[in-house]
Motif scaffolding. Structure first.
Motif, PDB file in Angstrom:
ATOM      1  N   UNK A 128      34.884  25.859  19.633  1.00 14.04           N
ATOM      2  CA  UNK A 128      34.795  26.895  20.657  1.00 14.04           C
ATOM      3  C   UNK A 128      35.510  26.420  21.917  1.00 14.04           C
ATOM      4  N   UNK A 129      36.175  27.342  22.596  1.00 15.11           N
ATOM      5  CA  UNK A 129      36.876  26.997  23.840  1.00 15.11           C
ATOM      6  C   UNK A 129      35.949  27.063  25.054  1.00 15.11           C
ATOM      7  N   UNK A 130      34.695  27.368  24.838  1.00 14.26           N
ATOM      8  CA  UNK A 130      33.760  27.401  25.969  1.00 14.26           C
ATOM      9  C   UNK A 130      33.699  26.011  26.608  1.00 14.26           C
ATOM     10  N   UNK A 131      33.647  25.987  27.905  1.00 14.11           N
ATOM     11  CA  UNK A 131      33.623  24.718  28.623  1.00 14.11           C
ATOM     12  C   UNK A 131      34.952  24.349  29.242  1.00 14.11           C
ATOM     13  N   UNK A 132      35.991  25.162  28.995  1.00 13.98           N
ATOM     14  CA  UNK A 132      37.302  24.861  29.571  1.00 13.98           C
ATOM     15  C   UNK A 132      37.502  25.518  30.944  1.00 13.98           C
ATOM     16  N   UNK A 133      36.488  26.236  31.400  1.00 16.68           N
ATOM     17  CA  UNK A 133      36.601  26.885  32.711  1.00 16.68           C
ATOM     18  C   UNK A 133      36.818  25.857  33.829  1.00 16.68           C
ATOM     19  N   UNK A 134      36.116  24.740  33.730  1.00 21.01           N
ATOM     20  CA  UNK A 134      36.226  23.706  34.773  1.00 21.01           C
ATOM     21  C   UNK A 134      37.642  23.133  34.835  1.00 21.01           C
ATOM     22  N   UNK A 135      38.238  22.893  33.653  1.00 19.83           N
ATOM     23  CA  UNK A 135      39.605  22.367  33.629  1.00 19.83           C
ATOM     24  C   UNK A 135      40.583  23.411  34.158  1.00 19.83           C
ATOM     25  N   UNK A 136      40.363  24.669  33.790  1.00 24.33           N
ATOM     26  CA  UNK A 136      41.226  25.736  34.298  1.00 24.33           C
ATOM     27  C   UNK A 136      41.174  25.786  35.821  1.00 24.33           C
ATOM     28  N   UNK A 137      39.994  25.560  36.385  1.00 24.73           N
ATOM     29  CA  UNK A 137      39.842  25.565  37.836  1.00 24.73           C
ATOM     30  C   UNK A 137      40.580  24.396  38.481  1.00 24.73           C
ATOM     31  N   UNK A 165      48.769  31.464  32.136  1.00 23.23           N
ATOM     32  CA  UNK A 165      48.944  31.228  30.707  1.00 23.23           C
ATOM     33  C   UNK A 165      47.795  30.403  30.149  1.00 23.23           C
ATOM     34  N   UNK A 166      47.402  29.369  30.875  1.00 17.64           N
ATOM     35  CA  UNK A 166      46.289  28.529  30.432  1.00 17.64           C
ATOM     36  C   UNK A 166      44.998  29.339  30.360  1.00 17.64           C
ATOM     37  N   UNK A 167      44.744  30.136  31.383  1.00 15.06           N
ATOM     38  CA  UNK A 167      43.492  30.895  31.430  1.00 15.06           C
ATOM     39  C   UNK A 167      43.402  31.904  30.299  1.00 15.06           C
ATOM     40  N   UNK A 168      44.479  32.645  30.066  1.00 14.58           N
ATOM     41  CA  UNK A 168      44.444  33.639  28.987  1.00 14.58           C
ATOM     42  C   UNK A 168      44.274  32.946  27.638  1.00 14.58           C
ATOM     43  N   UNK A 169      45.006  31.844  27.435  1.00 17.19           N
ATOM     44  CA  UNK A 169      44.944  31.146  26.144  1.00 17.19           C
ATOM     45  C   UNK A 169      43.547  30.610  25.866  1.00 17.19           C
ATOM     46  N   UNK A 170      42.957  29.932  26.833  1.00 20.10           N
ATOM     47  CA  UNK A 170      41.745  29.169  26.554  1.00 20.10           C
ATOM     48  C   UNK A 170      40.447  29.835  27.028  1.00 20.10           C
TER      49      UNK A 170
END
Length: 537
Positions: free
Chosen positions: A169-178, A196-201
């Motif tokens: 699951x890609x959940x948890x990538x919000x912090x890296x996106x920030x 691009x990163x935000x839409x992808x992940x």
């Protein structure tokens, strides 16, 4: 502007790969055909006869289902339709599901594959050629893929992970996106990358679907077809080979034999086969299958099957059997009408261990193409090198050799003692003539004295060189700084940098420029100068 240099002169490639691309005779038994454009005629004929064209409808059905959630370009849709035709073949590359594509060479692999398919169409217009990116969604080495580098920062996805990475699951990538808000900056190109990163992940549920979206966004306009072979329908096409591995250990016997022969030639063995080269993959685990007594067991679990029980399982749930690094190439070539595999040096090294396995399984062995390798540098760096009277090729030297070369070039004093050494040798020639007329002990004394005096000259030359290095340190340091910038960690740029670091400066001209400059049939290392224009900050 682009310059090429031989792979051997870079100092970054193994003897096995160098000997392969130079077509050393001793390696010819380990591959089918060398990947010249002309040799594809025979490869097309062989694959057309050996490939099970009955696989085409099921393969296309799976691909179209995988593309349902994507915006598919006309070029990719056309390629999907062409795959139904018996005159259509593929050129394939594979890569792990690295976060945000991982190292730069992800781009070079795919550009090489697209360009190879394009050149083949130009040379064999009666056939069609589809570029394939095979997603390594079944790998479980999360620590290898959970980060990418940006301007010397390691941007990492921190979480616990087990099983096939494609299922994660890609959940948890919000912090890296920030965190990318700060790292990428606020230029127009940076805003595109962050989006691009935000839409992808953040808008795709699994790492496989995120990676598929990302590759499609970058290369869909060029007709790239992305395949996730972690699917029951395509695994069923491979079931007879799964059973062969379970029952007869064909991969183990054939690969071990061929790897042993390569070792006898002095090459390092890249992979070691196991008796069973399959994992059991189900409900978040991917664990090795081993045979214990008469049963088949899944390591680190309580799962145990009789011979008939595991064969029944292959028929009922083929998706639970995941090929390892030895069996994955065979899987690829069984389900695809493939002509060539494009990979890096490490990949081709283990493919060269596999030809006898393919022969035993009656599957055509693909042509092996070394992907393009590229050093990207800006026009600003080019101007600095010109001012320092240093070529981009010089930067491939070791730092020690580069510093010595720069010192000798810029020193006002002649540092090379070669003329003195030749003069010394001429003097000793006369002594050797004299020694020949006396006893052997005198001859030995002359030889010892010559060696002593040559060593003395070497020592003086080294001391002079070191003295001049100190004198020219400031100028040498400028060259060494440029080298360190282009060869991070003394490695090739393509193995460390992520495409985002180049894209921030170069923008959407990057991939078209690579498409224009990379020739997959050239087999030379490309040094490519990019002109950087100012972007809004």
């Amino acid at each position: 502007m682009a310059d090429c240099l031989p792979f051997r002169s870079t100092g970054f490639f193994s003897d096995l790969i160098l000997d392969y691309i130079e077509e050393k005779k001793s390696l010819k038994p380990y591959y089918n055909r060398f990947p010249s454009v002309g040799n594809f005629k025979s490869q097309i004929e062989e694959k057309s006869k050996s490939y099970s064209h009955d696989h085409r409808p099921g393969l296309v059905e799976v691909l179209k289902l995988q593309y349902e959630a994507l915006s598919t370009s006309e070029a990719t849709q056309h390629h999907l339709d062409l795959l139904l035709e018996h005159s259509t073949f593929t050129v394939t590359t594979g890569h792990q599901l690295n976060l945000f594509t991982g190292p730069l060479y992800f781009l070079y692999k795919i550009v090489s594959t697209i360009n190879a398919a394009k050149q083949l169409k130009e040379n064999y217009p009666d056939s069609n050629f589809v570029p394939i990116y095979w997603m390594a969604s079944e790998d479980h080495d999360f620590d290898e893929i959970n980060f990418f580098n940006f301007k010397e920062q390691k941007l990492e996805w921190k979480r616990e992970a087990e099983g096939a990475v494609g299922h994660l699951s890609t959940s948890g990538l919000e912090e890296l996106a920030q965190s990318l808000e700060k790292e990428f900056g606020k230029s127009e190109n940076a805003e595109y990358l962050k989006g691009l990163f935000k839409v992808a992940y953040l808008e795709h549920e699994t790492l496989a679907s995120a990676t598929r979206f990302l590759a499609n966004e970058l290369f869909g306009d060029y007709g790239l077809v992305i395949l996730d072979a972690d699917d029951a329908r395509v695994k069923s096409m491979f079931s007879s080979h799964i059973k062969n591995d379970l029952l007869y250990h064909t991969a183990f016997r054939q690969t071990e034999k061929q790897a042993g022969k390569l070792a006898e030639l002095g090459y390092n063995v890249q992979v070691n086969p196991r008796e069973i080269n399959l994992f059991y993959m189900h409900k978040g685990i991917r664990k090795r299958i081993v045979k214990q007594d008469d049963d088949y067991c899944v390591l680190e679990t309580e799962l145990r099957f009789s011979e008939q029980g595991i064969l029944n399982l292959v028929d009922e749930y083929p998706e639970r059997f995941s090929p390892n690094v030895v069996m994955r190439p065979l899987y690829q070539e069984v389900i695809l009408p493939n002509l060539a595999y494009i990979g890096g040096g490490g990949e081709l090294a283990y493919w060269l261990e596999l030809k006898s396995l393919f022969e035993a399984e009656n599957v055509a062995f693909p042509m092996l193409m070394l992907r393009n390798s590229v050093l990207l540098y800006s026009d600003k760096i080019s101007r600095k090198l010109k001012k320092l009277e240093t070529s981009i090729q010089d930067l491939f030297l070791s730092p020690e050799a580069l510093e010595a070369k720069q010192t000798k070039k810029n020193s006002s004093i002649e540092i090379d003692f070669e003329s003195q050494k030749k003069h010394l040798e001429k003097q000793f020639d006369d002594l050797y003539e004299l020694a020949a007329k006396t006893d052997p002990s005198f001859y030995g004394a002359v030889a010892a004295q010559e060696k002593k005096q040559k060593n003395g000259l070497d020592h003086l030359e080294k001391r002079l060189l070191n003295a001049q290095k100190r004198k020219l340190k400031e100028e040498n340091d400028r060259v060494l700084e440029l080298q360190a910038l282009l060869f991070p960690n003394r490695s090739l740029q393509e193995r460390i940098l992520n495409f985002s670091e180049i894209y921030v400066d170069y923008g959407d001209r990057l991939i078209p420029e690579l498409m224009e400059e990379l020739d997959p049939f050239q087999f030379e290392f490309l040094c490519l100068e990019l002109t950087i224009y100012n972007t809004k900050s």
